[in-house]
Design an enzyme around this catalytic site. Structure first.
Site, PDB file in Angstrom:
ATOM      1  N   HIS A   1      89.870  97.118   0.899  1.00  0.00           N
ATOM      2  CA  HIS A   1      90.731  96.043   1.375  1.00  0.00           C
ATOM      3  C   HIS A   1      92.182  96.348   0.999  1.00  0.00           C
ATOM      4  O   HIS A   1      92.455  96.900  -0.076  1.00  0.00           O
ATOM      5  CB  HIS A   1      90.320  94.698   0.754  1.00  0.00           C
ATOM      6  CG  HIS A   1      89.377  93.921   1.614  1.00  0.00           C
ATOM      7  ND1 HIS A   1      88.525  92.967   1.102  1.00  0.00           N
ATOM      8  CD2 HIS A   1      89.149  93.932   2.960  1.00  0.00           C
ATOM      9  CE1 HIS A   1      87.814  92.428   2.093  1.00  0.00           C
ATOM     10  NE2 HIS A   1      88.177  92.999   3.214  1.00  0.00           N
TER      11      HIS A   1
ATOM     12  N   ASP B   1      85.702  92.804  -6.349  1.00  0.00           N
ATOM     13  CA  ASP B   1      85.557  91.627  -5.489  1.00  0.00           C
ATOM     14  C   ASP B   1      84.076  91.430  -5.183  1.00  0.00           C
ATOM     15  O   ASP B   1      83.414  92.361  -4.708  1.00  0.00           O
ATOM     16  CB  ASP B   1      86.322  91.828  -4.182  1.00  0.00           C
ATOM     17  CG  ASP B   1      87.805  91.593  -4.343  1.00  0.00           C
ATOM     18  OD1 ASP B   1      88.283  91.652  -5.492  1.00  0.00           O
ATOM     19  OD2 ASP B   1      88.492  91.377  -3.321  1.00  0.00           O
TER      20      ASP B   1
ATOM     21  N   ASP C   1      94.751  94.747  -0.144  1.00  0.00           N
ATOM     22  CA  ASP C   1      95.391  94.303  -1.384  1.00  0.00           C
ATOM     23  C   ASP C   1      94.951  95.110  -2.599  1.00  0.00           C
ATOM     24  O   ASP C   1      95.515  94.956  -3.682  1.00  0.00           O
ATOM     25  CB  ASP C   1      95.159  92.808  -1.629  1.00  0.00           C
ATOM     26  CG  ASP C   1      93.699  92.401  -1.610  1.00  0.00           C
ATOM     27  OD1 ASP C   1      92.968  92.854  -0.716  1.00  0.00           O
ATOM     28  OD2 ASP C   1      93.282  91.603  -2.476  1.00  0.00           O
ATOM     29  N   HIS C   2      93.974  95.992  -2.416  1.00  0.00           N
ATOM     30  CA  HIS C   2      93.520  96.851  -3.511  1.00  0.00           C
ATOM     31  C   HIS C   2      94.038  98.285  -3.387  1.00  0.00           C
ATOM     32  O   HIS C   2      93.867  99.078  -4.307  1.00  0.00           O
ATOM     33  CB  HIS C   2      91.992  96.871  -3.564  1.00  0.00           C
ATOM     34  CG  HIS C   2      91.411  95.535  -3.894  1.00  0.00           C
ATOM     35  ND1 HIS C   2      90.876  95.238  -5.132  1.00  0.00           N
ATOM     36  CD2 HIS C   2      91.301  94.400  -3.150  1.00  0.00           C
ATOM     37  CE1 HIS C   2      90.461  93.976  -5.136  1.00  0.00           C
ATOM     38  NE2 HIS C   2      90.702  93.454  -3.941  1.00  0.00           N
TER      39      HIS C   2
ATOM     40  N   HIS D   1      80.180  92.010  -1.883  1.00  0.00           N
ATOM     41  CA  HIS D   1      81.421  91.404  -1.368  1.00  0.00           C
ATOM     42  C   HIS D   1      81.254  90.958   0.080  1.00  0.00           C
ATOM     43  O   HIS D   1      82.218  90.574   0.726  1.00  0.00           O
ATOM     44  CB  HIS D   1      82.552  92.424  -1.497  1.00  0.00           C
ATOM     45  CG  HIS D   1      83.924  91.855  -1.302  1.00  0.00           C
ATOM     46  ND1 HIS D   1      84.233  90.529  -1.542  1.00  0.00           N
ATOM     47  CD2 HIS D   1      85.085  92.448  -0.896  1.00  0.00           C
ATOM     48  CE1 HIS D   1      85.517  90.330  -1.289  1.00  0.00           C
ATOM     49  NE2 HIS D   1      86.057  91.465  -0.892  1.00  0.00           N
TER      50      HIS D   1
ATOM     51  N   HIS E   1      87.050  98.784  -3.507  1.00  0.00           N
ATOM     52  CA  HIS E   1      86.758  98.792  -2.078  1.00  0.00           C
ATOM     53  C   HIS E   1      88.083  99.007  -1.362  1.00  0.00           C
ATOM     54  O   HIS E   1      89.129  99.150  -2.014  1.00  0.00           O
ATOM     55  CB  HIS E   1      86.061  97.503  -1.640  1.00  0.00           C
ATOM     56  CG  HIS E   1      86.860  96.260  -1.835  1.00  0.00           C
ATOM     57  ND1 HIS E   1      87.264  95.816  -3.080  1.00  0.00           N
ATOM     58  CD2 HIS E   1      87.344  95.350  -0.945  1.00  0.00           C
ATOM     59  CE1 HIS E   1      87.941  94.692  -2.945  1.00  0.00           C
ATOM     60  NE2 HIS E   1      88.016  94.394  -1.671  1.00  0.00           N
TER      61      HIS E   1
ATOM     62  N   HIS F   1      92.040  88.671 -10.231  1.00  0.00           N
ATOM     63  CA  HIS F   1      91.877  88.568  -8.777  1.00  0.00           C
ATOM     64  C   HIS F   1      91.507  87.120  -8.455  1.00  0.00           C
ATOM     65  O   HIS F   1      90.407  86.815  -7.981  1.00  0.00           O
ATOM     66  CB  HIS F   1      90.812  89.525  -8.251  1.00  0.00           C
ATOM     67  CG  HIS F   1      90.865  89.675  -6.749  1.00  0.00           C
ATOM     68  ND1 HIS F   1      90.293  88.759  -5.901  1.00  0.00           N
ATOM     69  CD2 HIS F   1      91.427  90.614  -5.952  1.00  0.00           C
ATOM     70  CE1 HIS F   1      90.484  89.134  -4.650  1.00  0.00           C
ATOM     71  NE2 HIS F   1      91.178  90.256  -4.657  1.00  0.00           N
TER      72      HIS F   1
END
Length: 320
Positions: A85, A200, A87-88, A176, A83, A264
């Protein structure tokens, strides 16, 4: 002469059998979250299967971890996003542009293959605009190939998204949260082996179904101290988008993988420490799941053949 030829043929057959049975290797490049913890970079997992080197998520530090493994950035054959976000994906510009450089540890030879949810293609188009000056300068000054700084990106839907050199990657939609759609987990299959990454997600039985009989199931998890939930309401929102150890344990118990691994890892405590303690995760998971389980750490790796072997970052063998 005939005996010599027969022996040579048997050797070639044995070599061919060994090559086709080459194990799958999985390395946790980043097991953390947005927290800028130096001991746990944000989400990224490397899966090596046959001739394919696949990256799942491109969190903070993913390029540095590949460098430690002595894997050229240009050797990555395809990358997949769960996805969008931050941090990914914050490692994406680094992987893309640094991997373009004409050095032995980079040297991508083709456009960067990238698969992800709706918005992935638009993101790559905007990154290309944002870094237009860097791209222009390096083409003029370093004579880099403009073709290999292009993206070969695709917005994907659930289902088979990659099939190359005997390696199949299937995207599964996961939950998520209502406002983070679509969000994907992935199933990687090669030579009779199966690796599943949850991405996630909240508790989602689709992951258990996809992971039935998997060699390796890598699942996210969240542990937030009750006192912190009271003190800071943002942690309630965070917890509402992730899976508790008990819920993850139910997924593991249903899927029965050869090995379950946490990555994660969301850990919220009133007094933040330098590292994530394992025991609260293990204890709570063990209330519903008694099978093989490890808490992932950055650079932990797994070798999947007839059995699933796990290795600590220093190479020491681990017993689940």
């Amino acid at each position: 002469m005939l005996k010599t030829l027969l022996r040579a043929g048997l050797l070639l057959l044995a070599f061919g059998t060994a090559a086709s049975a080459e194990p799958v290797k999985v390395t946790l490049l980043g097991t953390g979250v947005p927290t800028p913890r130096p001991t746990s970079f944000s989400a990224s997992t490397l899966v090596e299967a046959g001739n394919e080197k696949l990256l799942f998520d491109l969190g903070r530090g993913s390029t540095m971890q590949l460098y430690k493994l002595k894997i050229p950035l240009g050797a990555i054959t395809a990358s997949f996003l769960t996805h969008l976000h931050s941090d990914h994906i914050v490692g994406l510009p680094d992987m893309w542009l640094t991997g373009w450089l004409a050095t032995p540890w980079a040297s991508r030879k083709a456009p960067m293959k990238l698969f992800g949810p709706k918005g992935t293609v638009a993101m790559t188009q905007n990154l290309t605009k944002a870094f237009a000056d860097d791209i222009r300068i390096r083409i003029d000054d370093e004579h880099l190939d403009p073709k290999t700084v292009e993206f070969a990106a695709k917005d994907i839907e659930p289902g088979l998204v990659y099939d190359n050199n005997g390696v199949k990657v299937t995207a599964i939609e996961v939950n998520h949260g209502e406002k983070i759609k679509p969000s994907f987990g992935y199933v990687v299959e090669y030579d009779g082996h199966k690796v599943v990454l949850s991405g996630d997600t909240k508790y989602d039985e689709r992951i258990a179904k996809a992971a039935e009989g998997a060699d390796l199931l890598i699942h996210e998890v969240a542990v937030i101290e009750p006192e912190l939930l009271v003190k800071n309401s943002v942690y309630k929102d965070i917890q509402a988008h992730h899976t508790s150890p008990e819920e993850a344990g139910r997924i593991f118990a249903s899927a029965k993988p050869k090995l379950a691994v946490y990555s994660h890892i969301v850990f919220g405590s009133v007094k933040p420490g330098p590292d994530i303690p394992e025991q609260p995760l293990i204890d709570r998971t063990r209330t519903v799941y008694s099978g093989p389980l490890l808490v992932g750490r950055d650079m932990m790796s797994f070798r999947i053949g007839d059995t699933v072997e796990a290795f600590a970052p220093d190479g020491a063998k681990l017993a689940p």
